[in-house]
Every structure is written in structure tokens, then in C-alpha cells.
Write a protein that holds these residues in place. Sequence first.
Motif, PDB file in Angstrom:
ATOM      1  N   ASP A   1      41.647  51.979  39.374  1.00 21.56           N
ATOM      2  CA  ASP A   1      42.603  51.080  40.041  1.00 21.56           C
ATOM      3  C   ASP A   1      42.221  49.694  39.526  1.00 21.56           C
ATOM      4  OD1 ASP A   1      44.191  49.723  41.912  1.00 21.56           O
ATOM      5  OD2 ASP A   1      42.744  49.983  43.539  1.00 21.56           O
TER       6      ASP A   1
ATOM      7  N   GLY B   1      41.874  45.846  37.596  1.00 17.09           N
ATOM      8  CA  GLY B   1      42.202  44.481  38.000  1.00 17.09           C
ATOM      9  C   GLY B   1      41.204  43.952  39.000  1.00 17.09           C
TER      10      GLY B   1
ATOM     11  N   ASP C   1      31.419  50.470  40.283  1.00 15.67           N
ATOM     12  CA  ASP C   1      32.042  49.134  40.221  1.00 15.67           C
ATOM     13  C   ASP C   1      31.058  48.207  39.516  1.00 15.67           C
ATOM     14  OD1 ASP C   1      34.618  47.807  42.041  1.00 15.67           O
ATOM     15  OD2 ASP C   1      33.245  46.437  40.994  1.00 15.67           O
ATOM     16  N   ARG C   2      31.593  47.225  38.798  1.00 17.38           N
ATOM     17  CA  ARG C   2      30.705  46.294  38.096  1.00 17.38           C
ATOM     18  C   ARG C   2      30.312  45.115  38.982  1.00 17.38           C
ATOM     19  NH1 ARG C   2      34.626  43.779  33.444  1.00 17.38           N
ATOM     20  NH2 ARG C   2      32.597  43.342  32.553  1.00 17.38           N
TER      21      ARG C   2
ATOM     22  N   THR D   1      36.658  52.279  40.063  1.00 17.25           N
ATOM     23  CA  THR D   1      36.864  50.881  40.483  1.00 17.25           C
ATOM     24  C   THR D   1      36.739  50.837  42.012  1.00 17.25           C
ATOM     25  OG1 THR D   1      39.219  51.397  40.455  1.00 17.25           O
ATOM     26  CG2 THR D   1      38.358  50.203  38.551  1.00 17.25           C
TER      27      THR D   1
ATOM     28  N   PHE E   1      33.119  50.758  34.024  1.00 12.21           N
ATOM     29  CA  PHE E   1      33.730  52.078  33.814  1.00 12.21           C
ATOM     30  C   PHE E   1      33.881  52.425  32.332  1.00 12.21           C
ATOM     31  CE2 PHE E   1      37.774  49.660  35.070  1.00 12.21           C
ATOM     32  CZ  PHE E   1      38.304  49.588  33.784  1.00 12.21           C
TER      33      PHE E   1
ATOM     34  N   ALA F   1      36.310  47.765  47.648  1.00 16.22           N
ATOM     35  CA  ALA F   1      35.824  47.864  49.023  1.00 16.22           C
ATOM     36  C   ALA F   1      35.828  49.307  49.487  1.00 16.22           C
ATOM     37  CB  ALA F   1      36.679  47.015  49.947  1.00 16.22           C
TER      38      ALA F   1
ATOM     39  N   MET G   1      33.441  39.226  37.177  1.00 16.35           N
ATOM     40  CA  MET G   1      33.363  40.283  38.197  1.00 16.35           C
ATOM     41  C   MET G   1      31.915  40.695  38.420  1.00 16.35           C
ATOM     42  SD  MET G   1      36.481  42.809  37.237  1.00 16.35           S
ATOM     43  CE  MET G   1      38.139  42.231  36.969  1.00 16.35           C
TER      44      MET G   1
ATOM     45  N   GLN H   1      37.590  39.540  45.685  1.00 14.74           N
ATOM     46  CA  GLN H   1      37.289  38.655  44.552  1.00 14.74           C
ATOM     47  C   GLN H   1      38.252  37.462  44.551  1.00 14.74           C
ATOM     48  OE1 GLN H   1      37.612  41.808  41.658  1.00 14.74           O
ATOM     49  NE2 GLN H   1      35.406  42.051  41.480  1.00 14.74           N
TER      50      GLN H   1
ATOM     51  N   GLU I   1      37.549  46.913  28.103  1.00 11.49           N
ATOM     52  CA  GLU I   1      37.054  47.802  29.158  1.00 11.49           C
ATOM     53  C   GLU I   1      38.042  48.938  29.416  1.00 11.49           C
ATOM     54  OE1 GLU I   1      34.349  48.123  31.433  1.00 11.49           O
ATOM     55  OE2 GLU I   1      33.479  47.019  29.774  1.00 11.49           O
TER      56      GLU I   1
ATOM     57  N   GLY J   1      38.372  51.614  49.563  1.00 10.34           N
ATOM     58  CA  GLY J   1      39.564  52.177  50.207  1.00 10.34           C
ATOM     59  C   GLY J   1      39.962  53.521  49.593  1.00 10.34           C
ATOM     60  N   TYR J   2      39.954  53.597  48.274  1.00 11.01           N
ATOM     61  CA  TYR J   2      40.290  54.863  47.609  1.00 11.01           C
ATOM     62  C   TYR J   2      39.213  55.908  47.916  1.00 11.01           C
ATOM     63  CZ  TYR J   2      44.075  53.306  44.409  1.00 11.01           C
ATOM     64  OH  TYR J   2      45.254  52.879  43.855  1.00 11.01           O
TER      65      TYR J   2
HETATM   66  C1  LIG Z   1      41.815  46.555  42.467  1.00 10.54           C
HETATM   67  S1  LIG Z   1      40.130  46.636  42.857  1.00 10.54           S
HETATM   68  C2  LIG Z   1      39.897  48.274  43.410  1.00 10.54           C
HETATM   69  C3  LIG Z   1      40.076  48.439  44.870  1.00 10.54           C
HETATM   70  C4  LIG Z   1      39.725  49.807  45.404  1.00 10.54           C
HETATM   71  N1  LIG Z   1      40.592  50.841  44.899  1.00 10.54           N
HETATM   72  C5  LIG Z   1      39.754  49.782  46.919  1.00 10.54           C
HETATM   73  O1  LIG Z   1      40.507  50.585  47.482  1.00 10.54           O
HETATM   74  O2  LIG Z   1      39.042  48.997  47.529  1.00 10.54           O
HETATM   75  C6  LIG Z   1      39.394  46.683  41.299  1.00 10.54           C
HETATM   76  C7  LIG Z   1      37.895  46.798  41.305  1.00 10.54           C
HETATM   77  O3  LIG Z   1      37.518  47.249  40.018  1.00 10.54           O
HETATM   78  C8  LIG Z   1      36.365  46.589  39.613  1.00 10.54           C
HETATM   79  N2  LIG Z   1      36.387  46.588  38.164  1.00 10.54           N
HETATM   80  C9  LIG Z   1      37.278  45.983  37.351  1.00 10.54           C
HETATM   81  N3  LIG Z   1      36.984  46.229  36.076  1.00 10.54           N
HETATM   82  C10 LIG Z   1      35.900  47.034  36.079  1.00 10.54           C
HETATM   83  C11 LIG Z   1      35.123  47.662  35.057  1.00 10.54           C
HETATM   84  N4  LIG Z   1      35.433  47.479  33.781  1.00 10.54           N
HETATM   85  N5  LIG Z   1      34.091  48.449  35.420  1.00 10.54           N
HETATM   86  C12 LIG Z   1      33.790  48.640  36.741  1.00 10.54           C
HETATM   87  N6  LIG Z   1      34.464  48.047  37.743  1.00 10.54           N
HETATM   88  C13 LIG Z   1      35.517  47.274  37.416  1.00 10.54           C
HETATM   89  C14 LIG Z   1      36.471  45.215  40.210  1.00 10.54           C
HETATM   90  O4  LIG Z   1      35.186  44.635  40.356  1.00 10.54           O
HETATM   91  C15 LIG Z   1      37.141  45.514  41.553  1.00 10.54           C
HETATM   92  O5  LIG Z   1      36.189  45.697  42.540  1.00 10.54           O
END
Ligand SMILES: C[S@@+](CC[C@H](N)C(=O)[O-])C[C@H]1O[C@@H](n2cnc3c(N)ncnc32)[C@H](O)[C@@H]1O
Length: 323
Positions: free
Chosen positions: A96, A98, A52-53, A31, A79, A34, A123, A103, A211, A36-37
Motif C-alpha cells: 500500500d 506512498g 516498514d522502513r 507497508t 520492501f 499504523a 521515511m 507521516q 523501491e 490497519g491492513y
Molecule cells: C500508505 S502507508 C500504509 C498504511 C497501512 N496500510 C495502514 O493500514 O496503516 C505507506 C507506508 O509504507 C511505508 N513505506 C513506503 N515505502 C516503503 C518502502 N520502500 N519500504 C518499506 N516501507 C515503505 C511508509 O513508511 C508508510 O508507513
Amino acid sequence: MSNKQPHNPVLLAKVLEALVPLKGKKIIDGTFGAGGYSLGFLQAGARVIAIDRDPNSIKFANQLSEEWGEEFRFVLGQFSHLDELVNEQVDAIVLDIGVSSMQLDEGKRGFSFLKDGPLDMRMSGEGKAAADLVNNLSQKQLSDILFAYGEEKRAKRIANAIILARNESPIKTTLQLANLIEKTVGKTGKIHPATKSFQALRIAVNSEFDELVTGLFAAENLLKEGAILVVVSFHSLEDRIVKRFFASGSGSVSGSRHSPQIEQEAAVWQEIAKPIKADRDEIENNPRSRSATLRFAIRSASKARTPSMVGLGVPLSKGKNYA
Ligand SMILES: C[S@@+](CC[C@H](N)C(=O)[O-])C[C@H]1O[C@@H](n2cnc3c(N)ncnc32)[C@H](O)[C@@H]1O
């Protein structure tokens, strides 16, 4: 990357702690958001394959690629397919789940009941938008979604109001829907009256529970003995799924004295950690972290299970996928 983060990563220090030592590890950040992880993993000496989607993540991924070269790779996708998207063994998978702050903050994405924009919430930008559900599902279907995915007790009243309103004219924007919900149920308590309905619609639009379950089993399939799966979730419905996924793969006998014959299965997950929450400092600096829960476990050598929703507490999982 610049110091100003478009999304303040939640529980990052605790995720890093779970993954220690990171040096030389290959990690899937499922996920990316941006980044960060991913940046945290790279700085600690790991190599990262990010997924990421959301196509809006690509610009952040490009920045990391420029800086980190071959240590970092990005794949646009879901994912739930991570075991197909990544065709190599890794030491860890991190989810991570949500929505990201980007968004939520961009009105035109349609996730926020505080910002005007089209009622979208996708998303990936593909498939049916929230407006399609709100304007086309039956009263029963809408009420089921609001109740099951948002734990909204006033689901029937809100669904009725939606049907009446859309008979006059389609509900096209976030504020149209938010105002309608506020008019229907009034303002009580601290949270905005549309909070739960917006969460429910977002989950339905992005098939978030499907998902999550499929992603967890894909991770189980891809990870080899000793590898670690880390999941950060943001509400109790998600966390229940993660908790039960690990517990059902832990090999512990779940029978009762009424069904004493249950055979013990081999553990697929071991060293299942207790749930971890943000501490007071983090919550003060990043209020979003208040509702986050981190869980992780280590993959054993046992064969991956056949994916199944049974016993995971997935709301509306009995063939009612309305998105
Ligand atoms: C909470 S954010 C993650 C932030 C990230 N850890 C960071 O530090 O920037 C969740 C991200 O997961 C992506 N996401 C959510 N469900 C997803 C999926 N089923 N497959 C791929 N990406 C997904 C969203 O588009 C979003 O960008």
C-alpha cells in the motif's frame, strides 16, 4: 489496538476481498504504516509478517505483537529487499505504497506544505533529506525532478526561483519552500501550488520508483505458484509502473505488424485483475482514497524474470538518480 486509527486504511475491504479466503494464509504486509491492513488480515485469520522502513511504525507493531503473539511479526526495512528480509514462502504480498497520514500530519517529518517543519521527507530518517536536494542540486536537476516526479509544468520557473532564493540563504523549512513556490507561480485551481513539487521531492528523497520496481520484482522472486501480489498506488505514475509490470509478465505478445517475430514468453502473472477504485461511500469517509488504485494478480509457476526498469514507464530511470 485502540479504535482511533492514526491512519485510515484505504481500500482495505477490497484488498481483503482480493485475498479471500484469508484463514491460515501467510501474508507479507510490505507497508505496515499504523497496521490497519495487518490488523484486518489478522482478524480474518491470516498470519502476518509486516515490513516498514519508518521506525515510527515500531510502536504500532509492538501493539499488534502484544495482542497477536506469534501470528504477527514486524521487520524494519525496505520492501525492495523483501525477498531477503523474509526467508520463507508466503501466500500473498500486499503493498500500500506512498506516505501514511502519520507521516503527513507530523510537521517535523517535513512532508507537508501546510505544516511548518524541517524540509526532511525521509521515511526512514536516513540518507539525504529534501533540504539537501533543494539546496545542492543544479537548476536542471531540480527542474527534471519536479517535472518528471511531480508532473509539474512550471518546473523550470520553480527551480529558477529556488536557485535565486537559496543564493540568499538556504531553504530549510517546509513553509519557506511552500511560500516560495506560491509566490513564484501564484494560486490557481483547487490544489495548493506546492502540491506537485512536494510530491516530486518526496519521491526523489525516498527513491520511491526504484523501491517500487525493485519491490515488485522481489515479490515475483519470493512468491510461488498460486500466490497473490496486491498493490495499492496513489498516483498515475505509480499505477502505470504496476500496470506495466503485470502486463509485461503476462506472457502476451507485445509485437506489432512491424516486428512480427517476437517470441511469446511464459506468463509469470496470470488472472490479472482490472484496476479497482474506491466507491463513493469510501471516498466520502476517507477523501485520500479518491486517488487510490488497487491491482492484483496471481503468480504462475514460471521462473521469475531478471529485474529491469525497461518498459515500465519509470520517470528519469536513465541513470539520473539524484537522491
Ligand atoms: C500508505 S502507508 C500504509 C498504511 C497501512 N496500510 C495502514 O493500514 O496503516 C505507506 C507506508 O509504507 C511505508 N513505506 C513506503 N515505502 C516503503 C518502502 N520502500 N519500504 C518499506 N516501507 C515503505 C511508509 O513508511 C508508510 O508507513
